[in-house]
Design a protein around this motif. Structure first.
Motif, PDB file in Angstrom:
ATOM      1  N   GLY A  15      -8.030  -3.298   4.990  1.00  0.00           N
ATOM      2  CA  GLY A  15      -7.436  -4.628   4.774  1.00  0.00           C
ATOM      3  C   GLY A  15      -7.177  -5.358   6.092  1.00  0.00           C
ATOM      4  N   ALA A  18      -7.330  -2.236  -1.565  1.00  0.00           N
ATOM      5  CA  ALA A  18      -6.904  -3.363  -0.706  1.00  0.00           C
ATOM      6  C   ALA A  18      -6.933  -4.667  -1.499  1.00  0.00           C
ATOM      7  N   VAL A  60       0.850  -1.211   0.000  1.00  0.00           N
ATOM      8  CA  VAL A  60       0.000   0.000   0.000  1.00  0.00           C
ATOM      9  C   VAL A  60       0.877   1.249   0.000  1.00  0.00           C
ATOM     10  N   THR A  62      -6.703   2.720   3.886  1.00  0.00           N
ATOM     11  CA  THR A  62      -6.689   1.533   3.017  1.00  0.00           C
ATOM     12  C   THR A  62      -6.070   0.346   3.765  1.00  0.00           C
ATOM     13  N   LYS A  63      -4.974   0.630   4.493  1.00  0.00           N
ATOM     14  CA  LYS A  63      -4.372  -0.427   5.326  1.00  0.00           C
ATOM     15  C   LYS A  63      -5.373  -0.921   6.366  1.00  0.00           C
TER      16      LYS A  63
END
Lengths: 476, 476
Positions: free
Chosen positions: A465, A144, A12, A461-462
Motif C-alpha cells: 500500500g 490493501a 491493516v 501488506t502495509k
C-alpha cells in the motif's frame, strides 16, 4: 499522504486476523499446476480470485490460454485474470503481477504439518504450501484495497492486475497474453511491480533490480552404433564419454572461471553506485554456508560471493544423458552421451553471441582431440539477463515505502536465477519493472514447510500500500 | 586313434538330427537364472541334465550352494552337477565345464521367432535362447559320450564334469565348490576344458588362451549438503561435477592411453611367439566395424586393434551416479557425484598395485584442483587377468583336434572380457585351462535371435570328442 498511510497502517494491524484467515482459505486449495490430478484445484483457485475481485469492485476479464499436453493428457490451461481498479487519467497506473498456482507438496516429503492446512507456529510463522509463493503477496494487494475501502480512502493510483495459474509449470500462454495486451488491457501502465521473490536474508527487506539470464546447452557426442561391452571393445574404439570428459574439463575451472573465449567480453563493468550497494547488504558467508549446508564456497568473503551469484556469469555442468547413471557397476561403453550444461548470463551478454562463442569453442576443442566420434552442440533454451535502474522513480518509491514501514533502507539486490515474466513485461510494455518481495530468504518457497512470517505478511501488506502512495507522488 | 575318430565322426553325422532335437528339448526350458519367476525352470533344466547323465551311465553328485537374495526374495540356488565318467588310473582325466542357465529373452525384445522354441532357418542356423550359450556346448559333451557308446568305443580319457545353473547371474556359490572339490571330486584332473566362448570371426575356429582382468572403481566427489539451484548458487560454490570432469579427463586420452603413472609398468612384453600368432587370425577391421556398427576405431589395422582389445589394458568411463541423467533440461548443481570407471587389466598386472596407482594418482590430481570439495576412490570389484601357455599339451591337443575336424590351424586368441571361472579352476586345481569354443562371433549370445549354426553344433561335437582323443596321446 502521511495521514492516509497512518490510517491505512492502523487498519491493516486491526484486520490482521482477517488476513490470516483469508490466507488459510486459499492455502486450503491445493492449486498444484504441475499435477494432472490437481488441475481442477487450480481452476477453483482462479475462481476464488475472481470472486474476490468482484467483492472488491475490481473490473476484470479472463484470458483463456487454451490447452496443453502434460503427462499424456490434454489439459485446459487455467485462466489468466486481468484486473483493473481505477481509471483516473490524472493518476499513475501500476501493473501488479502474482501467480495463484503452487508447487507440489505431500506430507510424506517431510512436512511437519499438513501442507494444505495453514498452521501458525510459536515463532509466528504461517506454515503452508503457497503461503509465501505466491498467495501471500497476491492477498497483500487485495488486503490493501480492502483496507482503503473500509477507510473510505481512494487509492492514489490506478491498478492493473495480472494473476496467472501456471507459473510453477512454465507460465504457459502468459507471454502471448502480455504481448497482446500491451496496447490493450495494459495500455496505460506506467510502472510494473512483481512481488514473487524474497529478501536476501531474514532480517532486512530488499528491492531487486536484476536477474541473470540462462543459456542451456546439450552437447551430444556420438561414437559406436550401439552401447558396447567394455571388456570386448575397451581399447579399440574412441569412447564418447572420454571425449565428453575432455570437453567438460575445458569449459570451466574448479574455481568457476569460464574458459570459453569471448564469453566475458560483454559483462557490464561494475559501477561505483553498484559497488556502494554491497556493503550494507544483510548477508554474510555463514548465511550462504547455511543455505548450502556446507562450506565449499569459492570466495572467502560475502561480497565476492554475491557478485559471483548475481552480477557475473557462471557455468554449471548438470549431468549426462545416455551414460550409466544407476547405482552399482555396469561395464558399458555408452554409444552416445549428451552432456548438459548451462551458462547464467548477465548484462550485457546476449544469447546469440553466447551461442556463437560456445559452439565455435567446443568444435575447436573437439577437433584437437583427434577422435573419430562426432560432436553436436545445441542451445535448448535461452533467456536474457535483466537489470533495471535502481535510480528510477519506481525504485525510489519502493525504497521510501520500505523506510516508512520498516524504518530501514532496503537492500538493493539482484538474483542469480531467472523470473522470465520480468523481462516479458519490460520488453512488451517498455516500462520500469520492480521486484518487491514480501517473504524472507528462509521461507522455503519450493521446499518442505514453506512459510510466511505473520510479520512479513502484515508489514508486507502495509509495504504494498505504501509503495502505491509513494509512487503517486513521483513524476516520470 | 584315426580309425576310432573316423567311426566317431560318421556316427555324429548320422545322429545329427537326434542332436538337434535334443537341443530343441533343452531350449524349450526357459532356465533364466536372473528372473525370479523362471527359477523353477532352472531347476527343471538341472534335473534334465541329471536324467541324461543317468541315461549315459555317468556317476554324478549334486552340490547345493544354498540360498541367495534376489529382488527381495530368498531363492534356492540351482544345483551344481558334478559328473564322473571313467576312473581308469592309466588314463588322463579331463574336467569339462558348462552352464545350463541362460540370459533373459522376450519375443518383444525384437526376436524374429519365439526365443524358447528352437527354429532352424534357411541359413542352417538353430535359433533359440541358450543354443550357443551354453546348452549347445553342454550337449556336445553328452552327444560325444553317446556316440562312443553306440559304437562300443571306450573314451580314451576319464571325464569329470562341472555344470552350473547360475553363470548368467554371477555364478553364486561356484567358487566355493571348486575350491572344496579340488582335492575331492576334481582330485585326479590333469587338464580343464571350458566351452563357453566364441570364434573370433565367423569362418575359422579358435582356441583361447587369455582373458583380461578388471578393476572397477567408484570415484565420489562431495560438495554442498544438498542439490542446489544453478541460478542461485552457480558461481558461488565449488561444483562436484566440475571437479569430476577434470579428474575424468586426467585418466585416459581420447586415443585410449591410460594416464595413471605406474599402470603400464607390469604389462608383460609381447613375445615373438605371440606376435607370430596375430597375422593368421580370422579378423579384419570391417569385422570390428560391423560389430560396433560404426567406424570410430582407434587403430587403422586389425592387429593393433586386437592387441588393444585383449593384450593391453584399457580404461573406460562408464557414467556418473547422482548427476542429472534424464532427458530435458534441469538446472541443478548436483551435491554429490559418483563417477564410475574401470580398468581392464592384463598379465602381469595385479589388482592391489592397480588400486595403489589409481588412488594415489586421483588424490594427487584432486589436490591440484584447489577445490573445497572432498574426493573418495573405492574399488568396487576386481578380477585378475588370465593367460595360459598355448604351447602346453592341452592346447597342442586342441589345435590338433581342430585341424582334424576343420582342416585348418585354429586361431590363437585372447578375449578382452572376463570368464571368472577360468581363473578359479586354474588357481584351485593348478592345472592348465583351455577355452575351446563351439559357436561363432556372430551368434549373439546375450542378444536377440541367439543362434548356433547346425554345422558348428555338429562339427563342434566332433571337435570335443577329437580333443579328448588327441589329449589322450600327450604326456604331461
Amino acid at each position: 499522504m502521511d495521514a492516509a498511510l497512518s490510517q491505512f497502517f492502523a487498519q491493516v494491524d486491526k484486520d490482521q486476523n482477517i488476513y490470516v484467515d483469508r490466507l488459510r482459505e486459499v492455502v486450503a486449495i491445493p492449486s498444484v499446476s504441475s499435477d494432472v490430478s490437481h488441475r481442477p484445484d487450480v481452476f477453483t483457485m482462479g475462481a476464488w480470485i475472481q470472486k474476490e475481485l468482484t467483492r472488491l469492485g475490481v473490473d476484470f476479464e479472463i484470458r483463456d490460454p487454451g490447452t496443453h499436453e502434460m503427462d499424456g493428457h490434454t489439459l485446459q490451461l487455467p485462466p489468466i485474470v486481468l484486473g483493473a481498479y481505477g481509471r483516473d487519467p490524472a493518476k499513475k497506473t501500476v501493473l501488479v503481477y502474482g501467480h495463484y498456482d503452487v508447487q507440489p507438496a505431500l506430507k510424506e516429503d517431510g512436512w511437519a504439518t499438513e501442507p494444505f492446512e495453514l498452521v501458525e507456529n510459536e515463532k509466528g510463522e504461517l506454515v503452508g504450501r503457497g503461503s509465501t509463493d505466491d498467495k501471500g503477496p497476491i492477498l497483500g494487494w487485495l488486503n490493501a484495497i480492502e483496507a482503503h475501502q473500509k477507510l473510505g480512502l481512494e487509492l492514489p493510483v490506478n491498478l492493473r492486475m495480472c494473476f496467472e495459474g501456471m507459473e510453477e509449470n512454465g507460465s504457459e500462454g502468459l507471454d502471448d497474453v502480455i504481448v497482446a495486451e500491451a496496447k490493450g488491457w495494459f495500455k496505460d501502465v506506467d510502472a510494473v511491480c512483481i512481488s514473487d521473490n524474497y529478501w536476501l536474508g531474514d532480517s532486512k527487506p530488499c528491492i531487486t533490480y536484476g536477474l541473470r539470464g540462462i543459456s542451456y546447452y546439450k552437447l551430444a557426442i556420438k561414437g559406436p552404433g550401439r552401447d558396447l561391452h567394455s571388456g570386448v571393445f575397451g581399447g579399440t574404439v574412441h569412447e564418447p564419454m572420454t571425449d565428453l570428459a575432455y570437453i567438460f574439463s575445458k569449459l570451466v575451472t574448479p574455481q568457476g572461471e569460464i574458459l570459453i573465449p569471448g564469453i566475458m567480453d560483454d559483462v557490464a563493468p561494475l559501477t561505483a553506485a553498484e559497488e556502494a550497494s554491497y556493503p550494507p547488504l544483510d548477508f554474510n558467508l555463514s548465511t550462504l554456508h547455511n543455505a548450502i549446508d556446507a562450506k565449499n564456497t569459492i570466495h572467502d568473503n560475502h561480497i565476492d560471493a554475491l557478485k559471483g551469484r548475481w552480477r557475473y556469469p557462471s557455468l554449471s555442468l548438470h549431468g549426462i544423458e545416455g551414460a550409466f547413471s544407476a547405482a552399482g557397476a555396469k561395464t558399458v561403453i555408452p554409444a552416445k552421451v549428451i552432456g548438459k550444461f548451462s551458462i547464467r548470463s548477465v548484462p550485457n551478454m546476449v544469447p546469440e553471441k553466447i551461442d556463437a562463442c560456445v559452439v565455435k569453442y567446443i568444435n575447436d576443442e573437439f577437433a584437437k582431440l583427434g577422435s573419430k566420434n562426432t560432436v553436436e552442440v545445441e542451445c535448448l533454451h535461452a533467456g536474457k539477463p535483466w537489470v533495471a535502474s535502481f535510480e528510477h522513480p519506481n525504485y525510489v518509491a519502493a525504497a521510501a515505502a520500505v523506510e516508512r514501514v520498516f524504518k530501514v533502507k532496503p537492500d538493493l539486490t539482484r538474483e542469480g536465477g531467472s523470473i522470465p515474466v520480468t523481462l516479458t513485461f519490460q520488453d512488451a510494455l517498455n516500462k520500469n519493472v520492480l521486484l518487491l518481495p514480501m517473504g524472507r530468504s528462509s521461507d522455503g518457497a519450493h521446499s518442505i514447510n514453506e512459510k510466511l512470517d505473520r510479520s512479513n505478511y502484515i508489514e508486507g501488506t502495509k509495504l504494498l500500500g505504501a509503495y502505491l502512495w509513494e509512487l503517486s507522488t513521483k513524476n516520470f
